[in-house]
Design an enzyme around this catalytic site. Sequence first.
Site, short mmCIF file in Angstrom:
data_model
loop_
_atom_site.label_atom_id
_atom_site.label_comp_id
_atom_site.label_asym_id
_atom_site.label_seq_id
_atom_site.Cartn_x
_atom_site.Cartn_y
_atom_site.Cartn_z
N SER A 95 -0.75 -0.50 -4.92
CA SER A 95 -1.81 0.58 -4.89
C SER A 95 -1.67 1.08 -4.25
O SER A 95 -0.73 1.68 -2.94
CB SER A 95 -2.92 -0.27 -4.98
N GLU A 127 0.55 -1.06 -0.30
CA GLU A 127 0.56 0.16 0.10
C GLU A 127 0.93 1.18 -0.09
O GLU A 127 1.61 1.58 0.78
CB GLU A 127 -0.57 0.05 1.17
N CYS A 128 0.44 2.29 -0.60
CA CYS A 128 1.35 3.15 -1.07
C CYS A 128 2.84 3.21 -0.96
O CYS A 128 3.40 3.63 -2.00
CB CYS A 128 0.75 4.13 0.16
N ALA A 129 3.54 3.46 0.26
CA ALA A 129 5.09 3.51 0.43
C ALA A 129 5.50 1.70 -0.54
O ALA A 129 6.27 1.75 -1.34
CB ALA A 129 5.58 3.52 1.92
#
Length: 790
Positions: free
Chosen positions: A419, A332-334
């Site tokens: 994502s 997620e993200c990072a």
Amino acid sequence: MVAIPRLVIAAPASGHGKTTVASGLMAALGAKGHVVSGHKVGPDYIDPGYHALATGRPGRNLDPHLAGTELIAPLFAHGAAGADLAVVEGVMGLHDGMLGTDGFASTAHVAALLQAPVVLVVDVSHASRSIAAVVHGMASYDRGVRIAGVILNKAGSRRHSDEVTAALEPTGIPVLGVLHRDDGISAPSRHLGLVPVQERAEAAGQLDRLAARIAAHVDLAEIVRIARSAPDLPTVPWSPGGGSGGDGPVVAVAGGRAFTFRYSETEEMLRAAGCRTVVFDPLRDERLPDDTAGIYLGGGFPEVHAADLSANTPLREHLRIAITGGVPTVAECAGLLYLCRDVDGADMVGVLDVPGRMTPRLTLGYRTAIAPADNLLAVAGTRVTGHEFHRTAVDPGGEPGWLLGGRPDGYATATLHASYLHTHWAGHPSMVQRFVAAVRGASPVPAPPRRRRAPTPDLRHHGDREATPGLVDLAVNVSRRPRPAWLDAALRASLDDVARYPDPAAARAALAARHGRDAAEVLPTAGGAEAFTLIARARPWRRPVVVHPQFTEPEAALIAAGHTVHRVLLRPEDGFVLDPALVPEDADLVMVGNPTNPTSVLHPAGALRSLTRPGRVVVVDEAFMDAVPDEPETLSGRSVPGLVVVRSLTKTWAIPGIRAGYVVGDAAVLADLAVHQPPWSVSTPAAAAMIACASPQASAEATALALEIAADREVLTTELAALGIPVAGTPAGPFVLVRVAGGTREKLRGTGFAVRRGDTFPGLGDDWMRIAVRDPQTTAALLDAWRSIR
């Protein structure tokens, strides 16, 4: 029914000090013997870290969008189990929620769901009696929210706070405490808000001071009474499930300073589903935990720690082998950034063959996502809620993980889901079930043979370490041409004055005349190195950026001054040319070389000027600009707010032992530098050299020398090309950068030639070398030696 004393800390708007007061209250109440549970309204990950430090318990999030309104009270009861008091920190202003939803997911909404009284924190630094109108409006706007008291924050004086308190008396809302300005307890911020507590060694000490201040100035007994006035809550605590980790499959969870964003319930649900969660640190650990059958890479700041993440090559290789080998992975993200090919030029895991880039624009907001196809976390058509919070970009490609308003986001397969969307798994338990099922069917991938971790660049290594006696020196960029007679005469004459303390006033005037500037816009320094030290100490930089590869002293000086440096790494495939868009928008200090050492690239003056903006200082290191004929891209004569140029006289004029340099630019910035400059740091001989080298005669001779250097550089680059060794970029300085086979530098030393190693420059490895431009005869001898070792 659940009996948990509780209150909500809210404010009229962001910036009033909710996190400071809430964390301080938690710590102060804990010091009084209470077992305190900390909670945060909204999706924020950083504030709960401060809550956890204050309470010794996990910080919890309460977000109706992420988890659903029906889960807010159960999640609260679960998180507060075993505590005798709960403090809930709000988000934004009291009534601010999702746009267009009449306050859905606002602090007021959550306070109503929890039937909790509200304590309002109000920054009074810019008003007095008007504060009463603000508080009265807050209290009467929604009668379903009970404001039980006010804490006045950032009061200027006792007289000021008394005025505000008196104005509030008619409202019937009591003032529970007054906090005065104290910069010592403010937490530093950067591009995504507060710096996470995991990155601040001083946070515990500051929290102790804050707790003592809260205890001294806030009525804690009344705070407890207000919390106990909350009615019993009609709810059943949420449960992550009935299982336990036991001997189930291992799910490796990224943690440490680079990966601080994840909800506590995520690990609880994985353990309840029978998995063993093991936290690993991508900055430190060189392999995944033993028997890893699943991987969870949450949010954080890989862009801040990109260089150190990149240096951990053993772990990056293990992750790449595991993920491509089918180990189920959620990122997620990072985590998405970490799986990219690189982040701003720093190599990452490389499972996704796309780059990640910092962008000027913050992407922030709640999202409703749809799974476009069956994947690791969801079946096609599944709808989930989440949020985005990033200032980076990754170009989508392949099968996306989600559709966010029809926009593809991330990447997904049967074993990988990466994502930007952050989700709260308690609100979507089917995602956990699907992931755990895949983990149970996976086989752990053993670590590859141990590889050497890439060394951290030695920022204090310079070419003089390479140029040992007996070797032909191509490692140091100081001219080997004889010093002009007029310079030697000036230096010798200066010795007559060394019995007196030095005065650089005449040197400042001469340098100002040389560049057509006012004397206040020039600061003589003991070489460029002192200038970088002064810059590092001049201001409390929040987000200093150094553009690499470049001279390493600017970063070394910033680190020595206690700053965390963000690196922008230029890429060889781009010719090491600066793209201003790579510089983070919130950078308040940007340092870049021109022409840059070691790449020899000359950046357009317009590109560098475009970096300037209000609130930012741009430092251009022009140490080698006088080696460029006519100095076409110099900024030393341009008066631009926030722009300063560092110049050196030691290279072209071959006087490194004199330590003569100067800074020219914005007078306000130079004044801040001068405050930190030791008395008499510029010696009498250095001042004499500055005066001599600022003369019209010196300028004319520098131009002639620059033309000679350009001709000699052409010979060097042509001969290297003939040997099949192209130089990097388009060189403009008295040196070139080349990429060579391993061991070349050591072999050249064996033939009697010293060249500058490249691996001490961030962004380069041990296959890079910098070669000083010398006369054609020396170049011919070098190339003969090079042919002999091939």
